[in-house]
Motif scaffolding. Sequence first.
Motif, mmCIF file in Angstrom:
data_model
loop_
_atom_site.group_PDB
_atom_site.id
_atom_site.type_symbol
_atom_site.label_atom_id
_atom_site.label_comp_id
_atom_site.label_asym_id
_atom_site.label_seq_id
_atom_site.Cartn_x
_atom_site.Cartn_y
_atom_site.Cartn_z
ATOM 1 N N SER A 67 0.837 -1.196 0.000
ATOM 2 C CA SER A 67 0.000 0.000 0.000
ATOM 3 C C SER A 67 0.878 1.254 0.000
ATOM 4 C CB SER A 67 -0.887 -0.011 1.253
ATOM 5 O OG SER A 67 -1.504 1.239 1.415
ATOM 6 N N ASP A 107 0.445 4.103 1.256
ATOM 7 C CA ASP A 107 0.416 4.856 2.512
ATOM 8 C C ASP A 107 1.199 4.164 3.626
ATOM 9 O OD1 ASP A 107 -1.177 6.753 1.322
ATOM 10 O OD2 ASP A 107 -3.040 5.748 1.893
ATOM 11 N N ARG A 108 1.660 2.973 3.389
ATOM 12 C CA ARG A 108 2.388 2.223 4.423
ATOM 13 C C ARG A 108 3.739 2.883 4.677
ATOM 14 N NH1 ARG A 108 3.541 -4.262 4.300
ATOM 15 N NH2 ARG A 108 4.736 -4.325 6.227
ATOM 16 N N LYS A 109 4.123 2.892 5.937
ATOM 17 C CA LYS A 109 5.419 3.517 6.231
ATOM 18 C C LYS A 109 6.544 2.513 6.022
ATOM 19 C CE LYS A 109 5.091 3.019 11.223
ATOM 20 N NZ LYS A 109 5.212 3.699 12.503
ATOM 21 N N THR A 169 7.026 7.165 3.653
ATOM 22 C CA THR A 169 5.972 6.290 3.151
ATOM 23 C C THR A 169 6.442 5.658 1.853
ATOM 24 O OG1 THR A 169 4.900 8.033 1.878
ATOM 25 C CG2 THR A 169 4.139 7.722 4.157
ATOM 26 N N MET A 175 4.945 5.690 -0.886
ATOM 27 C CA MET A 175 4.673 6.644 -1.966
ATOM 28 C C MET A 175 5.848 7.615 -2.155
ATOM 29 S SD MET A 175 1.268 9.061 -2.335
ATOM 30 C CE MET A 175 1.422 9.590 -0.641
ATOM 31 N N GLU A 176 6.565 7.937 -1.100
ATOM 32 C CA GLU A 176 7.707 8.850 -1.192
ATOM 33 C C GLU A 176 8.982 8.118 -1.601
ATOM 34 O OE1 GLU A 176 6.482 11.957 2.377
ATOM 35 O OE2 GLU A 176 7.690 10.195 2.850
#
Length: 150
Positions: free
Chosen positions: A62, A64-66, A79, A81-82
Amino acid sequence: MADKKQQAAPTTKILTKSEGEEIVQKFQQMRNEQRSLMAKISELEQDLNEHKIVIETLQDVSPDRKCFRMVGGVLVERTVMEVLPALLNNKEQLTKVIDSLNTKMVNKGKEVNEFRAKHNIKIRGQDEIKETQQPDPTTGTQGVLVPNKA
Protein backbone atom coordinates in the motif's frame (compact mmCIF):
# COMPACT_ATOMS: atom_id res chain seq x y z
CA MET A 1 71.40 -15.09 -51.05
CA ALA A 2 72.81 -14.82 -47.55
CA ASP A 3 72.77 -11.03 -47.97
CA LYS A 4 69.02 -11.09 -48.63
CA LYS A 5 68.37 -13.05 -45.42
CA GLN A 6 70.36 -10.57 -43.38
CA GLN A 7 68.45 -7.66 -44.87
CA ALA A 8 65.06 -9.35 -44.30
CA ALA A 9 65.79 -9.97 -40.62
CA PRO A 10 63.68 -7.66 -38.45
CA THR A 11 65.52 -5.09 -36.43
CA THR A 12 64.53 -5.00 -32.77
CA LYS A 13 65.28 -2.14 -30.46
CA ILE A 14 67.22 -3.14 -27.38
CA LEU A 15 65.71 -1.53 -24.28
CA THR A 16 67.64 -0.46 -21.26
CA LYS A 17 66.64 -1.91 -17.91
CA SER A 18 64.95 1.33 -16.82
CA GLU A 19 62.97 1.59 -20.07
CA GLY A 20 61.80 -2.00 -19.66
CA GLU A 21 60.78 -1.33 -16.07
CA GLU A 22 58.85 1.78 -17.14
CA ILE A 23 56.96 -0.21 -19.76
CA VAL A 24 56.11 -2.97 -17.29
CA GLN A 25 55.08 -0.42 -14.67
CA LYS A 26 52.80 1.37 -17.15
CA PHE A 27 51.29 -1.97 -18.20
CA GLN A 28 50.65 -2.95 -14.56
CA GLN A 29 49.08 0.46 -13.91
CA MET A 30 46.74 0.04 -16.89
CA ARG A 31 45.73 -3.45 -15.74
CA ASN A 32 45.11 -2.18 -12.20
CA GLU A 33 42.86 0.56 -13.59
CA GLN A 34 40.97 -2.10 -15.55
CA ARG A 35 40.60 -4.25 -12.42
CA SER A 36 39.32 -1.30 -10.38
CA LEU A 37 36.74 -0.56 -13.09
CA MET A 38 35.60 -4.18 -12.96
CA ALA A 39 35.33 -4.05 -9.17
CA LYS A 40 33.31 -0.83 -9.30
CA ILE A 41 30.98 -2.29 -11.95
CA SER A 42 30.47 -5.38 -9.84
CA GLU A 43 29.68 -3.29 -6.76
CA LEU A 44 27.19 -1.13 -8.67
CA GLU A 45 25.52 -4.18 -10.21
CA GLN A 46 24.98 -5.57 -6.71
CA ASP A 47 23.42 -2.25 -5.68
CA LEU A 48 21.23 -2.33 -8.78
CA ASN A 49 20.02 -5.85 -7.97
CA GLU A 50 19.19 -4.74 -4.42
CA HIS A 51 17.24 -1.79 -5.80
CA LYS A 52 15.30 -4.10 -8.13
CA ILE A 53 14.38 -6.43 -5.27
CA VAL A 54 13.20 -3.56 -3.05
CA ILE A 55 11.23 -1.99 -5.91
CA GLU A 56 9.51 -5.30 -6.69
CA THR A 57 8.65 -5.70 -3.01
CA LEU A 58 7.33 -2.16 -2.55
CA GLN A 59 5.14 -2.23 -5.68
CA ASP A 60 2.85 -4.78 -4.01
CA VAL A 61 2.53 -2.71 -0.81
CA SER A 62 0.00 0.00 0.00
CA PRO A 63 1.37 3.48 -0.91
CA ASP A 64 0.42 4.86 2.51
CA ARG A 65 2.39 2.22 4.42
CA LYS A 66 5.42 3.52 6.23
CA CYS A 67 8.87 2.23 5.39
CA PHE A 68 12.40 3.11 6.36
CA ARG A 69 15.18 4.30 4.12
CA MET A 70 18.88 4.75 4.81
CA VAL A 71 20.00 8.25 3.78
CA GLY A 72 23.64 9.08 4.39
CA GLY A 73 23.96 6.56 7.21
CA VAL A 74 20.77 7.77 8.92
CA LEU A 75 17.59 5.69 8.96
CA VAL A 76 14.65 7.87 7.91
CA GLU A 77 10.95 7.03 8.19
CA ARG A 78 8.98 7.66 4.98
CA THR A 79 5.97 6.29 3.15
CA VAL A 80 6.14 3.90 0.23
CA MET A 81 4.67 6.64 -1.97
CA GLU A 82 7.71 8.85 -1.19
CA VAL A 83 10.39 6.16 -1.39
CA LEU A 84 9.35 4.28 -4.54
CA PRO A 85 9.93 7.18 -7.02
CA ALA A 86 13.33 7.86 -5.47
CA LEU A 87 14.28 4.19 -5.81
CA LEU A 88 13.18 4.13 -9.44
CA ASN A 89 15.26 7.24 -10.13
CA ASN A 90 18.30 5.70 -8.38
CA LYS A 91 17.85 2.52 -10.42
CA GLU A 92 17.90 4.50 -13.67
CA GLN A 93 20.98 6.42 -12.58
CA LEU A 94 22.78 3.22 -11.57
CA THR A 95 22.00 1.70 -14.96
CA LYS A 96 23.47 4.73 -16.76
CA VAL A 97 26.61 4.70 -14.61
CA ILE A 98 27.10 0.95 -15.15
CA ASP A 99 26.74 1.40 -18.92
CA SER A 100 29.31 4.21 -18.98
CA LEU A 101 31.73 2.19 -16.83
CA ASN A 102 31.30 -0.81 -19.13
CA THR A 103 32.21 1.42 -22.08
CA LYS A 104 35.27 2.70 -20.21
CA MET A 105 36.29 -0.85 -19.34
CA VAL A 106 36.04 -1.99 -22.97
CA ASN A 107 38.12 0.99 -24.08
CA LYS A 108 40.68 0.32 -21.34
CA GLY A 109 40.84 -3.34 -22.42
CA LYS A 110 41.55 -2.28 -26.00
CA GLU A 111 44.19 0.15 -24.75
CA VAL A 112 45.84 -2.56 -22.64
CA ASN A 113 45.84 -5.02 -25.55
CA GLU A 114 47.31 -2.43 -27.93
CA PHE A 115 50.00 -1.53 -25.40
CA ARG A 116 50.73 -5.21 -24.87
CA ALA A 117 51.02 -5.85 -28.62
CA LYS A 118 53.06 -2.70 -29.22
CA HIS A 119 55.66 -3.61 -26.60
CA ASN A 120 55.42 -7.39 -27.17
CA ILE A 121 54.53 -8.07 -23.53
CA LYS A 122 53.99 -11.70 -22.62
CA ILE A 123 52.20 -12.68 -19.44
CA ARG A 124 53.55 -15.69 -17.57
CA GLY A 125 51.09 -18.53 -17.32
CA GLN A 126 48.51 -17.02 -19.67
CA ASP A 127 50.51 -17.57 -22.87
CA GLU A 128 51.51 -21.06 -21.73
CA ILE A 129 47.86 -21.99 -21.15
CA LYS A 130 46.89 -20.81 -24.64
CA GLU A 131 49.63 -22.94 -26.19
CA THR A 132 48.51 -26.08 -24.35
CA GLN A 133 44.83 -25.53 -25.19
CA GLN A 134 45.33 -25.32 -28.94
CA PRO A 135 44.40 -28.62 -30.62
CA ASP A 136 47.03 -30.54 -32.50
CA PRO A 137 45.88 -30.68 -36.16
CA THR A 138 47.90 -33.85 -36.81
CA THR A 139 45.94 -35.96 -34.31
CA GLY A 140 42.57 -35.55 -36.02
CA THR A 141 39.42 -36.26 -34.02
CA GLN A 142 39.90 -36.78 -30.33
CA GLY A 143 37.65 -38.26 -27.70
CA VAL A 144 36.56 -41.39 -29.57
CA LEU A 145 36.66 -44.60 -27.53
CA VAL A 146 37.47 -47.82 -29.36
CA PRO A 147 37.38 -51.23 -27.70
CA ASN A 148 40.75 -52.88 -27.37
CA LYS A 149 40.68 -56.34 -29.01
CA ALA A 150 43.84 -58.03 -27.87
